[in-house]
Design a protein around this motif. Structure first.
Motif, mmCIF file in Angstrom:
data_model
loop_
_atom_site.group_PDB
_atom_site.id
_atom_site.type_symbol
_atom_site.label_atom_id
_atom_site.label_comp_id
_atom_site.label_asym_id
_atom_site.label_seq_id
_atom_site.Cartn_x
_atom_site.Cartn_y
_atom_site.Cartn_z
ATOM 1 N N GLN A 1 19.942 -11.532 -22.138
ATOM 2 C CA GLN A 1 19.967 -12.869 -21.547
ATOM 3 C C GLN A 1 18.853 -13.042 -20.527
ATOM 4 O OE1 GLN A 1 22.112 -15.380 -22.543
ATOM 5 N NE2 GLN A 1 20.641 -16.582 -21.334
ATOM 6 N N SER A 2 18.554 -11.991 -19.773
ATOM 7 C CA SER A 2 17.460 -12.082 -18.801
ATOM 8 C C SER A 2 16.112 -12.218 -19.509
ATOM 9 C CB SER A 2 17.460 -10.853 -17.893
ATOM 10 O OG SER A 2 17.166 -9.677 -18.629
ATOM 11 N N VAL A 3 15.966 -11.500 -20.649
ATOM 12 C CA VAL A 3 14.727 -11.636 -21.427
ATOM 13 C C VAL A 3 14.590 -13.052 -21.962
ATOM 14 C CG1 VAL A 3 13.525 -10.866 -23.503
ATOM 15 C CG2 VAL A 3 14.631 -9.190 -22.022
ATOM 16 N N ILE A 4 15.718 -13.586 -22.498
ATOM 17 C CA ILE A 4 15.689 -14.952 -23.025
ATOM 18 C C ILE A 4 15.367 -15.957 -21.920
ATOM 19 C CG2 ILE A 4 17.131 -16.768 -24.034
ATOM 20 C CD1 ILE A 4 18.593 -14.579 -25.595
ATOM 21 N N ASN A 5 15.965 -15.765 -20.751
ATOM 22 C CA ASN A 5 15.702 -16.673 -19.632
ATOM 23 C C ASN A 5 14.236 -16.641 -19.220
ATOM 24 O OD1 ASN A 5 18.403 -17.402 -19.586
ATOM 25 N ND2 ASN A 5 18.941 -15.929 -17.982
ATOM 26 N N GLN B 1 28.142 -5.488 -22.335
ATOM 27 C CA GLN B 1 27.854 -6.434 -21.255
ATOM 28 C C GLN B 1 26.499 -6.159 -20.630
ATOM 29 O OE1 GLN B 1 31.178 -6.087 -18.595
ATOM 30 N NE2 GLN B 1 32.522 -7.398 -19.827
ATOM 31 N N ARG B 2 26.170 -4.869 -20.466
ATOM 32 C CA ARG B 2 24.864 -4.533 -19.911
ATOM 33 C C ARG B 2 23.739 -4.963 -20.863
ATOM 34 N NH1 ARG B 2 27.636 0.225 -18.297
ATOM 35 N NH2 ARG B 2 26.885 1.302 -20.169
ATOM 36 N N SER C 1 37.974 3.898 -24.560
ATOM 37 C CA SER C 1 36.755 3.809 -25.388
ATOM 38 C C SER C 1 36.326 2.362 -25.568
ATOM 39 C CB SER C 1 36.994 4.465 -26.747
ATOM 40 O OG SER C 1 37.274 5.841 -26.604
ATOM 41 N N ILE C 2 37.313 1.488 -25.783
ATOM 42 C CA ILE C 2 36.995 0.060 -25.912
ATOM 43 C C ILE C 2 36.399 -0.455 -24.614
ATOM 44 C CG2 ILE C 2 37.995 -2.233 -26.216
ATOM 45 C CD1 ILE C 2 40.019 -1.000 -28.128
ATOM 46 N N TYR C 3 36.943 -0.001 -23.485
ATOM 47 C CA TYR C 3 36.438 -0.442 -22.180
ATOM 48 C C TYR C 3 34.972 -0.006 -21.988
ATOM 49 C CZ TYR C 3 35.913 -0.753 -17.114
ATOM 50 O OH TYR C 3 35.458 -1.036 -15.860
ATOM 51 N N ARG C 4 34.675 1.245 -22.375
ATOM 52 C CA ARG C 4 33.294 1.720 -22.241
ATOM 53 C C ARG C 4 32.343 0.937 -23.147
ATOM 54 N NH1 ARG C 4 36.071 6.752 -21.766
ATOM 55 N NH2 ARG C 4 35.900 7.129 -24.020
ATOM 56 N N LEU C 5 32.784 0.649 -24.388
ATOM 57 C CA LEU C 5 31.948 -0.168 -25.282
ATOM 58 C C LEU C 5 31.733 -1.564 -24.715
ATOM 59 C CD1 LEU C 5 33.412 0.782 -28.790
ATOM 60 C CD2 LEU C 5 31.155 1.366 -27.896
ATOM 61 N N ASN D 1 42.618 -11.123 -29.334
ATOM 62 C CA ASN D 1 42.668 -12.540 -29.685
ATOM 63 C C ASN D 1 42.645 -13.468 -28.474
ATOM 64 O OD1 ASN D 1 43.234 -13.082 -32.809
ATOM 65 N ND2 ASN D 1 44.261 -11.170 -32.237
ATOM 66 N N THR D 2 43.009 -12.956 -27.303
ATOM 67 C CA THR D 2 43.138 -13.863 -26.151
ATOM 68 C C THR D 2 42.283 -13.479 -24.963
ATOM 69 O OG1 THR D 2 45.014 -12.592 -25.255
ATOM 70 C CG2 THR D 2 45.522 -14.361 -26.803
ATOM 71 N N HIS D 3 41.582 -12.318 -24.988
ATOM 72 C CA HIS D 3 40.895 -11.878 -23.784
ATOM 73 C C HIS D 3 39.665 -12.728 -23.502
ATOM 74 C CE1 HIS D 3 38.009 -10.016 -26.519
ATOM 75 N NE2 HIS D 3 37.237 -9.763 -25.476
ATOM 76 N N GLN D 4 39.360 -12.905 -22.219
ATOM 77 C CA GLN D 4 38.154 -13.584 -21.784
ATOM 78 C C GLN D 4 36.985 -12.608 -21.864
ATOM 79 O OE1 GLN D 4 38.187 -16.839 -21.088
ATOM 80 N NE2 GLN D 4 40.377 -16.834 -21.562
ATOM 81 N N GLN D 5 35.774 -13.114 -21.577
ATOM 82 C CA GLN D 5 34.568 -12.319 -21.785
ATOM 83 C C GLN D 5 34.577 -11.017 -20.981
ATOM 84 O OE1 GLN D 5 30.956 -14.502 -21.184
ATOM 85 N NE2 GLN D 5 29.631 -12.742 -21.485
ATOM 86 N N ASP D 6 35.029 -11.060 -19.709
ATOM 87 C CA ASP D 6 34.982 -9.879 -18.851
ATOM 88 C C ASP D 6 36.363 -9.265 -18.601
ATOM 89 O OD1 ASP D 6 32.227 -10.103 -18.556
ATOM 90 O OD2 ASP D 6 32.436 -11.533 -16.906
ATOM 91 N N GLU D 7 37.377 -9.683 -19.333
ATOM 92 C CA GLU D 7 38.726 -9.146 -19.140
ATOM 93 C C GLU D 7 38.823 -7.726 -19.698
ATOM 94 O OE1 GLU D 7 43.362 -10.136 -20.393
ATOM 95 O OE2 GLU D 7 41.743 -11.551 -20.849
ATOM 96 N N GLU D 8 39.386 -6.828 -18.898
ATOM 97 C CA GLU D 8 39.481 -5.437 -19.310
ATOM 98 C C GLU D 8 40.602 -5.266 -20.344
ATOM 99 O OE1 GLU D 8 40.037 -2.952 -15.982
ATOM 100 O OE2 GLU D 8 38.167 -3.560 -14.977
ATOM 101 N N PRO D 9 40.487 -4.248 -21.240
ATOM 102 C CA PRO D 9 41.561 -3.984 -22.196
ATOM 103 C C PRO D 9 42.801 -3.453 -21.475
ATOM 104 C CG PRO D 9 39.880 -2.280 -22.331
ATOM 105 C CD PRO D 9 39.335 -3.332 -21.422
#
Length: 434
Positions: free
Chosen positions: A94-98, A87-88, A78-82, A57-65
């Motif tokens: 995002q690069s394709v969209i850009n 992110q990849r 497992s959540i960290y690997r997902l 509920n509170t984590h930022q986009q790149d914050e680890e579990p």
């Protein structure tokens, strides 16, 4: 998570039970020791659930579990690997969209994304220059509220995007745009607008040149035809050797006058997009007149010309222009149908609109010629056209008249069996009885 998570969970429970029994053996209170041990394990599990819930509920986009041990350590890993995998993938997308945005931004043609209802979603910079779209205030607006040309609204509502639409830019009337719409996905719209001002100007110069030359040739040709007629009226005073020459000269002068008249009519049709005298037309009476003229043209060739016309069906348009188009189709059928052949004229309406058909039992046309029949000066057989006195402009006039009435022409033919020309008028052209 490891696939052997059930075994790890069972191992943890056995360790809790073993520890509780060991404490019970030392204290002599087996029940209390077991209850306290299970309560501690349950409390630890609830604490891990609380940490997971708080992180979700509170984590930022790149914050680890959060970190942990044992089974919950496997869950968090497992959540960290997902998370890293997502992110990849997100970075790649995002690069394709850009890259897509950069490529569309560099285009000189306008690209506009619309939803299924025709509301604006996004566009490239060229759309702002050609169509006058403004960001962000125009996002969510219906496109026909910003491109207000009546023909565009009809084109968009009809959802028949096989042919592009050409019209002036909504922000600069001297700028000519060609608009093409494509449906994709859940009936979303992709609209392309291209600047065709130069092509339009070249076409207009060609039309003006032909119209001016035709107009300038009309007066001297009228004088020549008049003098030829005067000479032939006094043929008894002319050397007989010149009589045949004068007759051929008069015949060719008549052909040239017909050609000039057709060119001037085409120039007039090209001048505007819609007939000025747009009134309800009684097509059944119009076709009756054309049928009588066709019977007179047939003369001794004895064609069987039938007419079936619904008197209740009327369309909005120019009676003079429709007369020119319909008579071209009917008179062509008379010219190219053998003696005592059959010609059928029909006029009816259905849910698709109104229709006028001319069917004959004539010589027919090869399939390779059909796509080009409405081109100016295109002739299937030049020698045949010379024999019938054709100018090569009749079907071009038909095409332009139908385009001005939002109609289309379908042509079908089989060599040796005859041809069929059908004009289709959309429901919007029908007279509103209400």
């Amino acid at each position: 998570m490891n696939q052997d998570w059930r075994g790890a969970l069972l191992l943890h429970l056995l360790l809790v039970l073993a520890g509780s029994l060991l404490v019970g053996l030392l204290t002599g209170h087996y029940g209390w020791a077991l209850a306290i041990g299970l309560a501690i394990y349950l409390g630890w599990t609830l604490r891990q659930l609380q940490r997971l819930y708080h992180w979700l509920n509170t984590h930022q986009q790149d914050e680890e579990p959060p970190h942990s041990h044992g089974l919950w350590g496997e869950v968090f890993d497992s959540i960290y690997r997902l998370q890293r995998g997502n992110q990849r993938v997100r970075g790649h997308l995002q690069s394709v969209i850009n890259r897509m945005e950069e490529s569309t931004a560099s285009l000189r043609d306008a690209i506009v994304m619309l939803d299924s209802d025709g509301n604006l979603e996004s566009w490239n910079p060229a759309a702002e220059r050609l169509l006058g779209l403004k960001s962000p205030q125009d996002i969510g607006q219906p496109v026909y509220n910003l491109v207000r040309h009546p023909r565009f609204k009809e084109y968009f509502a009809a959802e028949d995007y096989r042919e592009p639409l050409e019209l002036p830019s909504p922000i600069n009337e001297h700028l000519r745009l060609q608009i093409q719409i494509t449906l994709y996905g859940q009936r979303d719209h992709l609209m392309l607008a291209r600047d065709v001002t130069q092509v339009h100007q070249l076409a207009q110069m060609r039309k003006d040149f032909v119209a001016n030359v035709s107009h300038e040739l009309r007066t001297p040709l009228t004088v020549i035809a008049g003098y030829l007629e005067t000479l032939l009226d006094n043929a008894e005073n002319i050397n007989p050797r010149w009589a045949r020459a004068l007759q051929q000269m008069q015949q060719q002068a008549g052909r040239m006058q017909s050609l000039l008249n057709d060119l001037l009519l085409l120039a007039k049709l090209d001048a505007t997009d819609y007939p000025a005298d747009n009134k309800p037309v009684a097509v059944d009476l119009l076709l009756l007149t054309i049928r009588n003229d066709a019977q007179a043209l047939s003369g001794a060739r004895n064609h069987r010309i039938s007419l079936e016309a619904d008197p209740k069906v009327r369309i909005k348009g120019s009676e003079a222009e429709l007369r020119s188009a319909f008579s071209n189709l009917v008179f062509n059928a008379v010219k190219y149908t053998p003696d005592e052949g059959e010609i059928r004229i029909r006029w009816w309406a259905d849910e698709q609109g109104a229709h006028m058909a001319v069917q004959d039992s004539g010589i027919g046309i090869e399939a390779k010629h059909l796509p080009r029949l409405t081109e100016r000066f295109y002739r299937v057989d030049s020698s045949r056209a010379a024999n019938t006195g054709g100018t090569g402009l009749g079907l071009a006039i038909v095409k332009h008249v139908l385009m001005r009435h939002r109609a289309t022409l379908d042509i079908a033919s089989v060599v040796g069996k005859g041809s069929s020309f059908v004009c289709h008028f959309p429901p919007t052209q029908l007279e509103d009885r209400a």
